[in-house]
Design a protein around this motif. Structure first.
Motif, PDB file in Angstrom:
ATOM      1  N   LEU A 176     124.371  72.266   9.462  1.00 29.16           N
ATOM      2  CA  LEU A 176     125.381  71.459   8.775  1.00 29.16           C
ATOM      3  C   LEU A 176     125.806  70.279   9.646  1.00 29.16           C
ATOM      4  N   TYR A 177     126.108  70.535  10.947  1.00 29.68           N
ATOM      5  CA  TYR A 177     126.568  69.456  11.820  1.00 29.68           C
ATOM      6  C   TYR A 177     125.483  68.425  12.056  1.00 29.68           C
ATOM      7  N   ALA A 178     124.226  68.832  11.930  1.00 30.51           N
ATOM      8  CA  ALA A 178     123.120  67.893  12.127  1.00 30.51           C
ATOM      9  C   ALA A 178     122.725  67.170  10.848  1.00 30.51           C
ATOM     10  N   SER A 179     123.398  67.463   9.745  1.00 31.60           N
ATOM     11  CA  SER A 179     123.011  66.896   8.462  1.00 31.60           C
ATOM     12  C   SER A 179     123.546  65.475   8.301  1.00 31.60           C
ATOM     13  N   THR A 180     122.994  64.779   7.321  1.00 34.13           N
ATOM     14  CA  THR A 180     123.452  63.426   7.000  1.00 34.13           C
ATOM     15  C   THR A 180     124.861  63.489   6.420  1.00 34.13           C
ATOM     16  N   ILE A 181     125.732  62.591   6.886  1.00 36.54           N
ATOM     17  CA  ILE A 181     127.120  62.617   6.430  1.00 36.54           C
ATOM     18  C   ILE A 181     127.228  62.111   4.999  1.00 36.54           C
ATOM     19  N   HIS A 182     128.272  62.555   4.303  1.00 28.23           N
ATOM     20  CA  HIS A 182     128.599  62.075   2.967  1.00 28.23           C
ATOM     21  C   HIS A 182     129.725  61.055   3.080  1.00 28.23           C
TER      22      HIS A 182
ATOM     23  N   GLY B 275     125.708  77.133   3.056  1.00 31.83           N
ATOM     24  CA  GLY B 275     125.515  77.579   1.675  1.00 31.83           C
ATOM     25  C   GLY B 275     125.544  76.443   0.688  1.00 31.83           C
ATOM     26  N   ASN B 276     125.926  75.241   1.167  1.00 31.79           N
ATOM     27  CA  ASN B 276     125.833  74.045   0.325  1.00 31.79           C
ATOM     28  C   ASN B 276     124.421  73.469   0.417  1.00 31.79           C
ATOM     29  N   LEU B 277     124.151  72.516  -0.440  1.00 31.18           N
ATOM     30  CA  LEU B 277     122.831  71.891  -0.490  1.00 31.18           C
ATOM     31  C   LEU B 277     122.726  70.728   0.485  1.00 31.18           C
ATOM     32  N   HIS B 278     121.591  70.637   1.176  1.00 28.14           N
ATOM     33  CA  HIS B 278     121.193  69.389   1.810  1.00 28.14           C
ATOM     34  C   HIS B 278     120.947  68.373   0.691  1.00 28.14           C
ATOM     35  N   ILE B 279     121.497  67.178   0.793  1.00 31.78           N
ATOM     36  CA  ILE B 279     121.239  66.139  -0.194  1.00 31.78           C
ATOM     37  C   ILE B 279     120.303  65.110   0.426  1.00 31.78           C
ATOM     38  N   LEU B 280     119.301  64.730  -0.319  1.00 29.57           N
ATOM     39  CA  LEU B 280     118.286  63.815   0.180  1.00 29.57           C
ATOM     40  C   LEU B 280     118.863  62.415   0.384  1.00 29.57           C
ATOM     41  N   ASP B 281     118.727  61.895   1.593  1.00 28.22           N
ATOM     42  CA  ASP B 281     119.103  60.506   1.898  1.00 28.22           C
ATOM     43  C   ASP B 281     117.933  59.621   1.470  1.00 28.22           C
ATOM     44  N   TYR B 282     117.900  59.304   0.200  1.00 26.33           N
ATOM     45  CA  TYR B 282     116.709  58.694  -0.384  1.00 26.33           C
ATOM     46  C   TYR B 282     116.382  57.343   0.244  1.00 26.33           C
ATOM     47  N   ASN B 283     117.399  56.512   0.466  1.00 26.31           N
ATOM     48  CA  ASN B 283     117.122  55.183   1.003  1.00 26.31           C
ATOM     49  C   ASN B 283     117.166  55.143   2.534  1.00 26.31           C
ATOM     50  N   GLY B 284     117.406  56.287   3.168  1.00 25.22           N
ATOM     51  CA  GLY B 284     117.304  56.385   4.612  1.00 25.22           C
ATOM     52  C   GLY B 284     118.288  55.541   5.390  1.00 25.22           C
ATOM     53  N   ASP B 285     119.498  55.317   4.834  1.00 29.79           N
ATOM     54  CA  ASP B 285     120.470  54.482   5.543  1.00 29.79           C
ATOM     55  C   ASP B 285     121.453  55.300   6.365  1.00 29.79           C
TER      56      ASP B 285
END
Length: 406
Positions: A243-249, A259-269
């Motif tokens: 979670l801590y290594a995931s892309t921020i919202h 238990g939440n979903l990783h969300i795809l950073d589609y545009n890679g920003d």
């Protein structure tokens, strides 16, 4: 015009007006035409024993559409009210004693009819003394001058006022339709029959007036009108480290939990936001539709069933389990837990707010289905029965039917 019952020609023209447009564009002329050739009436086919009818046809035409957004789009609308300030700096200035008229809605005097150019090729056929018949149609429509509302136009905010609607859009729609009918009288008591229809239709936005600097996936162009969009999930946060290594919202990032979903950073920003909402799967309007009607007659009894189905369609169905203080949960399969890392859906949350993107494509479903639309069983009493006549009736039919049974 019909020549010898086998060469057919038809033309239609109309001069039509609508109050929705300015006097300069109010009236327009639309016309269409078609040709047909009944091949089965030609001498070289009349001796074909199994051929009942064979007809080729084609049509071409223009149609106008005034089903646009609003009634007075061509008029600038003025509003009475409001006063001007006497200055712009220093202490709050006094207002003028005068009340002004102001432009409230900016009109576009050049709004006009949307136009649809339709092309259709078809063949009608019948074989084996009525046993098999049907038709095949291939169509292509091109809609031009599609009226785009001002809030959907590529107009920057510094324009200073809500932009007016304009005839800027272009959309195509093409596909084909197939129909087969079977009707067989087996003997004096039995008759079976069926009717199968299939339609494939796919539209495409050619010009949607999207801002030129938008990336392709965010533009309306080259997509279907009802294309579905969603954020996309890519597995779960199974540990706090993940979670801590995931892309921020960009909102409610601190509410994420394992238990939440990783969300795809589609545009890679490096941030999950509205720019990662992407075209997903099929549109919300089916590309393919099927209709099958089957039945039989046995003496005075008859049975009919009508089946209907669609595919190539994506539907969003949101299940609000635990999101409010109510005792309601939908069965969606298994929930994520430390003991079930490959669950069907994320870990449930009770009255807590995760990111608005947290669901990803969880609620996007394949909208294909087949249903028994109608079924009916009936009995027709003999019209020659004496008791029918004594009751003063010409005919009597008793039936039982149902809808959406399966």
């Amino acid at each position: 015009y019909n020549y010898k019952g086998k060469y057919l020609l038809e033309y239609n023209g109309s001069y039509t007006g609508s109050e929705k447009f300015s006097p300069e564009y109010r009236f327009a002329f639309f016309n269409s035409g078609g040709i047909g050739w009944l091949l089965s009436e030609e001498n070289f086919l009349k001796d074909v024993s199994f051929l009942d009818m064979l007809k080729l046809r084609a049509s071409y035409g223009d149609i106008g559409d005034d089903n646009v957004y609003g009634r007075w789009l061509y008029l600038t609308q003025w509003a009475y009210g409001g006063q001007s300030k006497m200055g712009v700096v220093g202490e709050p200035p006094e207002f003028s004693n005068y009340t002004w008229f102001k432009e409230n809605v900016l009109g576009n005097p050049n709004t006009h009819w949307e136009k649809v150019r339709k092309i259709n090729y078809g063949v009608d056929f019948g074989f084996f003394n009525g046993l098999l018949s049907g038709q095949v149609n291939i169509f292509r429509d091109k809609r031009t001058d599609v009226l785009i509302p001002g809030d959907n136009r590529a107009i920057p905010d510094y324009f200073g006022v809500a932009a007016p609607a304009a005839n800027l859009g272009i959309v195509t729609n093409q596909g084909y339709e197939v129909e087969f009918k079977v009707n067989k009288q087996l003997n004096l008591d039995w008759r079976i029959w069926g009717d199968l229809n299939f339609t494939h239709s796919k539209d495409k936005v050619i010009e949607g007036d999207s801002p030129s600097l938008l990336p392709e996936y965010q533009k309306l162009d080259n997509k279907q009108i009802s294309q579905t969009y969603t954020h996309v999930g890519a597995g779960y946060y199974n540990t706090w480290d993940e979670l801590y290594a995931s892309t921020i919202h960009d909102n409610n990032d601190g509410q994420k939990i394992p238990g939440n979903l990783h969300i795809l950073d589609y545009n890679g920003d490096g941030i999950i936001d509205t720019k990662d909402n992407i075209p997903f799967a099929y549109p919300s309007v089916p590309q393919n539709t099927y209709n099958l009607t089957l039945g039989f007659d046995w003496r005075n009894f008859s049975l009919m069933t009508q089946w209907y189905g669609v595919n190539n369609v994506t539907r969003q169905v949101v299940f609000g389990s635990f999101d409010r203080q109510r005792n309601l949960a939908y069965h969606e399969g298994t929930y994520w837990s430390q003991d079930n890392l490959n669950a069907d859906v994320p870990m449930p949350r009770w009255l807590s707010m995760a990111s608005s993107y947290n669901n990803g494509n969880r609620f996007m479903y394949d909208g294909s289905y087949v249903r028994l639309k109608t079924a009916e069983i009936a009995y027709n009493f003999d019209q020659n029965s004496n008791w029918i006549k004594r009751m003063g009736l010409q005919n009597l039919r008793i039936f039982l039917n149902g809808h959406n049974l399966l």
